[in-house]
Enzyme design. Structure first.
Site, mmCIF file in Angstrom:
data_model
loop_
_atom_site.group_PDB
_atom_site.id
_atom_site.type_symbol
_atom_site.label_atom_id
_atom_site.label_comp_id
_atom_site.label_asym_id
_atom_site.label_seq_id
_atom_site.Cartn_x
_atom_site.Cartn_y
_atom_site.Cartn_z
ATOM 1 N N CYS A 79 0.827 -1.199 0.000
ATOM 2 C CA CYS A 79 0.000 0.000 0.000
ATOM 3 C C CYS A 79 0.870 1.262 0.000
ATOM 4 O O CYS A 79 1.605 1.484 -0.945
ATOM 5 C CB CYS A 79 -0.994 -0.035 1.158
ATOM 6 S SG CYS A 79 -2.350 1.165 0.966
ATOM 7 N N HIS A 187 -3.854 -4.456 -0.390
ATOM 8 C CA HIS A 187 -3.439 -5.141 0.836
ATOM 9 C C HIS A 187 -3.548 -6.645 0.620
ATOM 10 O O HIS A 187 -4.654 -7.200 0.686
ATOM 11 C CB HIS A 187 -4.340 -4.725 2.006
ATOM 12 C CG HIS A 187 -4.132 -3.324 2.464
ATOM 13 N ND1 HIS A 187 -3.173 -2.983 3.398
ATOM 14 C CD2 HIS A 187 -4.743 -2.168 2.107
ATOM 15 C CE1 HIS A 187 -3.213 -1.675 3.608
ATOM 16 N NE2 HIS A 187 -4.153 -1.158 2.835
ATOM 17 N N GLU A 189 -2.803 -9.016 2.523
ATOM 18 C CA GLU A 189 -3.238 -9.687 3.752
ATOM 19 C C GLU A 189 -4.741 -9.566 3.969
ATOM 20 O O GLU A 189 -5.311 -10.259 4.819
ATOM 21 C CB GLU A 189 -2.477 -9.127 4.955
ATOM 22 C CG GLU A 189 -2.920 -7.768 5.464
ATOM 23 C CD GLU A 189 -2.445 -6.576 4.640
ATOM 24 O OE1 GLU A 189 -2.715 -5.438 5.053
ATOM 25 O OE2 GLU A 189 -1.795 -6.798 3.588
#
Length: 214
Positions: A79, A187, A189
């Site tokens: 990011c 992102h 994750e």
């Protein structure tokens, strides 16, 4: 072992939890000497580009990260961390970045084809389009949707650094890289199977000591 760089603006919890789901050993540190013991580093980030660079300088991390990358060590920016890999940003005033990759972060509103109906920030799920489908970081990961949250977008004239893009008023660099430096604007994750697959490829190659991404 993966080192997560703590400079005061990273999404440390979500990144660390993702590594735990992958059974990947990791540690979090702001100390360059400690981080230098890692096999690979992750540079997360949420917030302002200018503030992030100020903190990296204050914590003596900027020079360390530049030497780390110059020595051919693997680095993943996430990011804001991805944007920091580029030449700079106009966010809150022009600010120089780490300058590993050519390009500049500009506000979405500066895009020529920006439809007023499109919301800023670019937030939510968007589909990846692979530009370099054979890249190691995309290994066994099919094109799919990933999760974005950003108001500034990288503009680059170097197509060679674009591993994947998505469409939001034109191409948005979504995965970028050169050598052992990789960045994701989204992102991973928080991006379900696709994002976790990309993150897994990065940490797997780090663990194997592969001189990948060349």
């Amino acid at each position: 072992m993966i080192g997560i760089i703590d400079y005061g603006m990273g999404n440390l919890h979500s990144v660390s939890k993702a590594l735990e789901r992958l059974d990947q050993p990791y540690f979090i540190s702001e100390d360059p000497e400690e981080l230098n013991k890692a096999e690979g580093l992750i540079l997360p980030g949420v917030g302002s580009f200018k503030d992030a660079m100020t903190l990296l300088k204050e914590k003596n991390q900027e020079d360390f990260i530049k030497k780390w990358a110059a020595d051919g060590n693997p680095l993943l920016g996430i990011c804001l961390g991805m944007q920091l890999l580029f030449d700079g940003s106009e966010e809150n005033g022009d600010t120089d970045g780490l300058a590993f990759l050519p390009g500049y972060a500009r506000h979405f509103s500066k895009r020529k084809d920006m439809d007023p109906a499109l919301k800023i920030p670019h937030m939510g799920w968007n589909k990846l389009e692979y530009r370099l489908p054979d890249h190691d970081v995309l290994r066994d990961v099919e094109e799919g949707h990933v999760y974005f949250v950003h108001s500034y977008v990288i503009e680059t004239k170097d197509e060679d650094v674009l591993i994947a893009v998505c469409d939001y008023a034109g191409d948005v660099p979504a995965i970028v890289g050169r050598g052992r430096i990789i960045g994701t604007q989204f992102h991973p994750e928080k991006s379900s199977t696709v994002g976790m697959g990309i993150l897994k490829n990065f940490v797997t190659d780090v663990a194997k000591g592969r001189n990948t991404y060349e």
